[in-house]
Design a protein around this motif. Structure first.
Motif, PDB file in Angstrom:
ATOM      1  N   GLU A   1       0.807  -1.222   0.000  1.00  0.00           N
ATOM      2  CA  GLU A   1       0.000   0.000   0.000  1.00  0.00           C
ATOM      3  C   GLU A   1       0.839   1.269   0.000  1.00  0.00           C
ATOM      4  OE1 GLU A   1      -2.859  -1.007  -0.676  1.00  0.00           O
ATOM      5  OE2 GLU A   1      -2.159  -3.015  -0.147  1.00  0.00           O
ATOM      6  N   VAL A   2       2.156   1.166  -0.031  1.00  0.00           N
ATOM      7  CA  VAL A   2       3.007   2.359   0.082  1.00  0.00           C
ATOM      8  C   VAL A   2       4.057   2.399  -1.041  1.00  0.00           C
ATOM      9  CG1 VAL A   2       2.642   2.609   2.557  1.00  0.00           C
ATOM     10  CG2 VAL A   2       4.523   1.176   1.750  1.00  0.00           C
ATOM     11  N   VAL A   3       3.697   1.858  -2.209  1.00  0.00           N
ATOM     12  CA  VAL A   3       4.617   1.819  -3.352  1.00  0.00           C
ATOM     13  C   VAL A   3       3.848   2.107  -4.639  1.00  0.00           C
ATOM     14  CG1 VAL A   3       6.307   0.207  -2.378  1.00  0.00           C
ATOM     15  CG2 VAL A   3       4.270  -0.677  -3.501  1.00  0.00           C
ATOM     16  N   HIS A   4       4.607   2.235  -5.741  1.00  0.00           N
ATOM     17  CA  HIS A   4       4.034   2.343  -7.090  1.00  0.00           C
ATOM     18  C   HIS A   4       3.052   3.503  -7.226  1.00  0.00           C
ATOM     19  CE1 HIS A   4       6.130  -1.240  -7.936  1.00  0.00           C
ATOM     20  NE2 HIS A   4       5.238  -2.117  -7.526  1.00  0.00           N
ATOM     21  N   GLY A   5       3.391   4.632  -6.606  1.00  0.00           N
ATOM     22  CA  GLY A   5       2.550   5.807  -6.745  1.00  0.00           C
ATOM     23  C   GLY A   5       1.326   5.828  -5.868  1.00  0.00           C
ATOM     24  N   LYS A   6       1.172   4.824  -4.983  1.00  0.00           N
ATOM     25  CA  LYS A   6       0.012   4.806  -4.079  1.00  0.00           C
ATOM     26  C   LYS A   6       0.174   5.793  -2.925  1.00  0.00           C
ATOM     27  CE  LYS A   6      -0.956  -0.104  -4.904  1.00  0.00           C
ATOM     28  NZ  LYS A   6      -1.049  -1.451  -4.260  1.00  0.00           N
ATOM     29  N   LYS A   7       1.383   6.274  -2.719  1.00  0.00           N
ATOM     30  CA  LYS A   7       1.729   7.189  -1.634  1.00  0.00           C
ATOM     31  C   LYS A   7       1.827   6.446  -0.299  1.00  0.00           C
ATOM     32  CE  LYS A   7      -1.708  10.041  -2.511  1.00  0.00           C
ATOM     33  NZ  LYS A   7      -2.587  11.258  -2.560  1.00  0.00           N
ATOM     34  N   SER A   8       2.560   7.031   0.626  1.00  0.00           N
ATOM     35  CA  SER A   8       2.677   6.462   1.963  1.00  0.00           C
ATOM     36  C   SER A   8       1.337   6.575   2.675  1.00  0.00           C
ATOM     37  CB  SER A   8       3.750   7.199   2.758  1.00  0.00           C
ATOM     38  OG  SER A   8       3.329   8.534   3.028  1.00  0.00           O
ATOM     39  N   LEU A   9       1.176   5.860   3.791  1.00  0.00           N
ATOM     40  CA  LEU A   9      -0.063   5.982   4.558  1.00  0.00           C
ATOM     41  C   LEU A   9      -0.272   7.422   5.010  1.00  0.00           C
ATOM     42  CD1 LEU A   9      -0.111   2.768   6.804  1.00  0.00           C
ATOM     43  CD2 LEU A   9      -1.169   3.128   4.560  1.00  0.00           C
ATOM     44  N   MET A  10       0.787   8.061   5.454  1.00  0.00           N
ATOM     45  CA  MET A  10       0.701   9.460   5.892  1.00  0.00           C
ATOM     46  C   MET A  10       0.233  10.356   4.745  1.00  0.00           C
ATOM     47  SD  MET A  10       1.203  11.967   7.989  1.00  0.00           S
ATOM     48  CE  MET A  10       1.798  13.657   8.099  1.00  0.00           C
ATOM     49  N   HIS A  11       0.810  10.151   3.580  1.00  0.00           N
ATOM     50  CA  HIS A  11       0.512  11.002   2.425  1.00  0.00           C
ATOM     51  C   HIS A  11      -0.914  10.762   1.902  1.00  0.00           C
ATOM     52  CE1 HIS A  11       2.216  12.757  -1.604  1.00  0.00           C
ATOM     53  NE2 HIS A  11       1.284  13.514  -1.059  1.00  0.00           N
ATOM     54  N   LYS A  12      -1.471   9.588   2.151  1.00  0.00           N
ATOM     55  CA  LYS A  12      -2.840   9.300   1.713  1.00  0.00           C
ATOM     56  C   LYS A  12      -3.877  10.111   2.498  1.00  0.00           C
ATOM     57  CE  LYS A  12      -1.859   4.351   0.969  1.00  0.00           C
ATOM     58  NZ  LYS A  12      -1.970   4.116  -0.476  1.00  0.00           N
ATOM     59  N   MET A  13      -3.547  10.449   3.747  1.00  0.00           N
ATOM     60  CA  MET A  13      -4.534  11.040   4.636  1.00  0.00           C
ATOM     61  C   MET A  13      -4.986  12.417   4.144  1.00  0.00           C
ATOM     62  SD  MET A  13      -4.949   8.690   7.025  1.00  0.00           S
ATOM     63  CE  MET A  13      -4.752   7.528   5.657  1.00  0.00           C
ATOM     64  N   TRP A  14      -6.255  12.728   4.399  1.00  0.00           N
ATOM     65  CA  TRP A  14      -6.836  14.002   3.970  1.00  0.00           C
ATOM     66  C   TRP A  14      -6.300  15.167   4.806  1.00  0.00           C
ATOM     67  CZ3 TRP A  14      -9.535  17.557   6.836  1.00  0.00           C
ATOM     68  CH2 TRP A  14     -10.157  18.587   6.124  1.00  0.00           C
ATOM     69  N   GLY A  15      -6.186  16.324   4.170  1.00  0.00           N
ATOM     70  CA  GLY A  15      -5.933  17.559   4.898  1.00  0.00           C
ATOM     71  C   GLY A  15      -4.489  18.004   4.912  1.00  0.00           C
ATOM     72  N   ASP A  16      -4.230  19.067   5.709  1.00  0.00           N
ATOM     73  CA  ASP A  16      -2.871  19.573   5.864  1.00  0.00           C
ATOM     74  C   ASP A  16      -2.081  18.630   6.772  1.00  0.00           C
ATOM     75  OD1 ASP A  16      -3.735  20.104   8.443  1.00  0.00           O
ATOM     76  OD2 ASP A  16      -3.947  22.253   8.125  1.00  0.00           O
TER      77      ASP A  16
END
Length: 628
Positions: free
Chosen positions: A425-440
């Motif tokens: 879930e954190v590779v191939h352009g899916k973004k890290s878990l942190m980066h997936k989260m909404w907002g600032d």
């Protein structure tokens, strides 16, 4: 060690019938009083030669064929420990190709691919207390919180070189213990030629990759893990294998390890070849590999990768033919997986077998006699996809998509599940878990704390990929170390602290795991509050007075005087507030102890009122209650 002709014949027969589960003692290389015995299975080869450092890699050492099994063998006094070797196979079409030894337990460092004549020395293990305790453990009723690790990218030296297991022993074990995880799970450690495959395209099914160090170092690592009450799992890949010509593909010029039908043999999606799981010799090979890792390295279990690809004929992108019933089930794969689990449970009853499987057409966990595959756990990919989709969503839309969080309550008892936030879930352009989260950035951390609390309090065992525990922003990169520099940032450091606190709370609170194999483990308080986007539920233990109340506020709006139904009159105390300042939030103190009032709430006669922080999660525990 196989010594007599009678033992050799028996081992040969078991290999041919798919019942030799320690086939590495028959094939590969064995030391005897005359030197070394080399054996390789290549039934349709015209000739096989042993080549290596000891004969200048020429054809001076032809092997003899055992006609019954198609195994070629040679006894030679020339080789010595540590020398490199291969098999030169004159294939059925006359071509001569250097092939590796499928049963080798050690290879030279990549990019070299030769096997090494290697004997793993005897070891005096110091994990007797751990292994004795594991025999008494009912895993379903125990905490299981896994830290998923890619061994060569957890941490790098300044010169870019990854840590060996000798070095990981000194740093990874104390870190995992401090963070409160119960187990480590490694991505495949077996030999593979390309780091970009992360170890999922194997060439050496019995060999620890020399990239990670020596077998002795890994055994010492596992031993010390056990002495620190940490279990060790490894991913294992029996579905497919690397297509490099000098490895397993078309070993003797004909389909040997792979299916005869090229459409079934070739995995187009992954660029690999699929094992013929119905072939007895392949079954002997693969099950021997699994038992070898459990036995030699004292592993506590395995995660079997890509189970769906072994179960369904139409899993890949290419053409496929229905089975004899007109359906898509791969019966060879289905029966192989049942056999694998049956054999492993007979040899190692306490081994934990996990399946990475994403369909719902086949029962994965449970008794083989009932038609299940016999795994202990199945990764809940549906839960993971729904949860990530929800937390990525703008909160304004969440009231209309509340089912993404609550749907799992409908099927959570269908299997024994592991809830995975894994490397996939954190590779191939899916973004890290942190980066997936909404907002600032502030809200991303708030979301991450909230989501981890939901994972830790939802029925099911847990797994989190390395770096996610502190909210690494960058995607995982297999060829670099984690961004440990992040921890110089106050928010990342506080996130790491939160994860450790949450992990320790999970292990401490029996209500989060003691009844996990029964529906009694959870009671929904309010799963319909879509308008305010708040989810509340309880987790229970065997002790009726021991339970936790979980309240998840899933929008950035504080809820004052928020009512929660409770089962007993009395006082209730907050034990976790994700918005505390020590975790990266703004709250400087806990909510006050709540005293229940006799006012109905849904199916409850009592309720408490508290303040729900914006995007916060609360865990509340009874302090003094009346259960009469």
């Amino acid at each position: 060690m196989i010594e007599t002709s009678k033992e050799v014949l028996a081992a040969e027969q078991r290999f041919l019938t798919g019942e030799n589960f320690y086939a590495q003692h028959f094939l590969g290389v064995q030391k005897n009083e005359s030197g070394y015995v080399f054996r390789v299975w290549a039934p349709h080869a015209r000739q096989v030669f042993l080549v290596g450092d000891f004969n200048q890699w020429d054809e001076s050492l032809p092997m003899e064929k055992r006609e019954k099994s198609g195994v070629w063998e040679l006894v030679s006094s020339l080789p010595v420990e540590g020398q490199l070797y291969k098999f030169l196979v004159e294939q059925s079409d006359g071509r001569k190709i250097m092939k590796l030894d499928p049963f080798a337990i050690r290879f030279e460092k990549r990019p070299g691919t030769a096997a090494e004549i290697y004997t793993i020395p005897e070891k005096k293990w110091n994990d007797h207390s751990w292994r004795k305790r594991q025999k008494k453990v009912e895993t379903l009723k125990e905490p299981l919180n896994i830290y998923e690790v890619h061994a060569s990218s957890w941490k790098h030296h300044e010169n870019g070189q990854p840590y060996s297991f000798k070095e990981l022993k000194e740093e990874l074990i104390p870190y995992v213990k401090e963070m409160g995880y119960t187990h480590i799970e490694f991505l495949p450690l077996m030999e593979h030629p390309l780091g970009a495959s992360w170890g999922y395209q194997l060439t050496g099914f019995f060999a620890l990759s020399s990239y990670y160090g020596t077998p002795e170092e890994f055994r010492d690592f596992v031993d010390l893990c056990h002495q620190n009450n940490i279990g060790v799992f490894v991913d294992w890949v029996p579905a497919h294998f690397c297509m490099n010509e000098d490895t397993l593909p078309y070993y003797d010029g004909t389909p040997t390890f792979e299916y005869e039908d090229p459409d079934r043999a070739h995995n187009i999606r992954w660029g690999t070849l699929c094992f013929d799981l119905g072939k007895p010799q392949v079954q002997s090979f693969l099950i021997s590999s699994a038992l070898f890792w459990l036995d030699v390295y004292h592993l506590d279990g395995m995660r079997v990768d890509a189970v769906s690809s072994m179960l369904y004929l139409d899993y890949d992108e290419g053409p496929w033919q229905p089975n004899h019933e007109g359906g898509n089930r791969n019966y060879e794969g289905y029966y192989f997986l049942q056999k694998l689990n049956a054999v492993i449970k007979l040899a190692f009853p306490q081994a934990t077998m996990m399946a990475e499987e994403s369909s719902s057409e086949t029962q994965i966990t449970g008794m083989i006699e009932s038609g299940a595959l016999g795994f202990d756990y199945k990764w809940n990919m549906g839960w993971m996809n729904d949860v990530l989709r929800f937390y990525e969503m703008d909160p304004v839309f969440r009231k209309d998509n509340f089912h993404l969080l609550t749907f799992s309550f409908m099927y959570m008892m269908n299997e024994h599940y592991i809830l995975p936030f894994s490397h996939d879930e954190v590779v191939h352009g899916k973004k890290s878990l942190m980066h997936k989260m909404w907002g600032d950035r502030y809200n991303q951390f708030a979301h991450l704390r909230n989501m981890y609390t939901f994972m830790m309090t939802h029925p099911g065992k847990k797994i989190l990929f390395m770096g996610s525990e502190w909210g690494q922003f960058l995607e995982w990169r297999y060829n670099e170390g984690l961004e440990w520099v992040d921890l110089e940032d106050e928010m990342n450091h506080k996130m790491q602290h939160f994860t450790a606190v949450l992990n320790n709370l999970y292990e401490k609170e029996a209500s989060l795991w003691e009844l996990e194999d029964t529906s009694e483990t959870i009671e929904l308080i309010d799963a319909d509050n879509t308008e305010e986007s708040v989810l509340t539920f309880m987790r229970r233990s065997k002790n009726t007075q021991d339970f936790l109340i979980i309240a998840l506020n899933l929008v950035p709006v504080e809820r004052k005087n928020f009512a929660i139904g409770v089962p007993f009159p009395g006082s209730y105390k907050e034990v976790l507030n994700t918005e505390k300042i020590e975790f990266g939030g703004t709250w400087t103190k806990d909510n006050l102890v709540c005293q229940s009032v006799s006012q109905p709430f849904k199916g409850f006669d009592q309720q408490i009122q508290t303040i729900l922080p914006a995007l916060g999660a609360l865990i509340i525990k009874p302090e003094k209650i009346q259960t009469d």
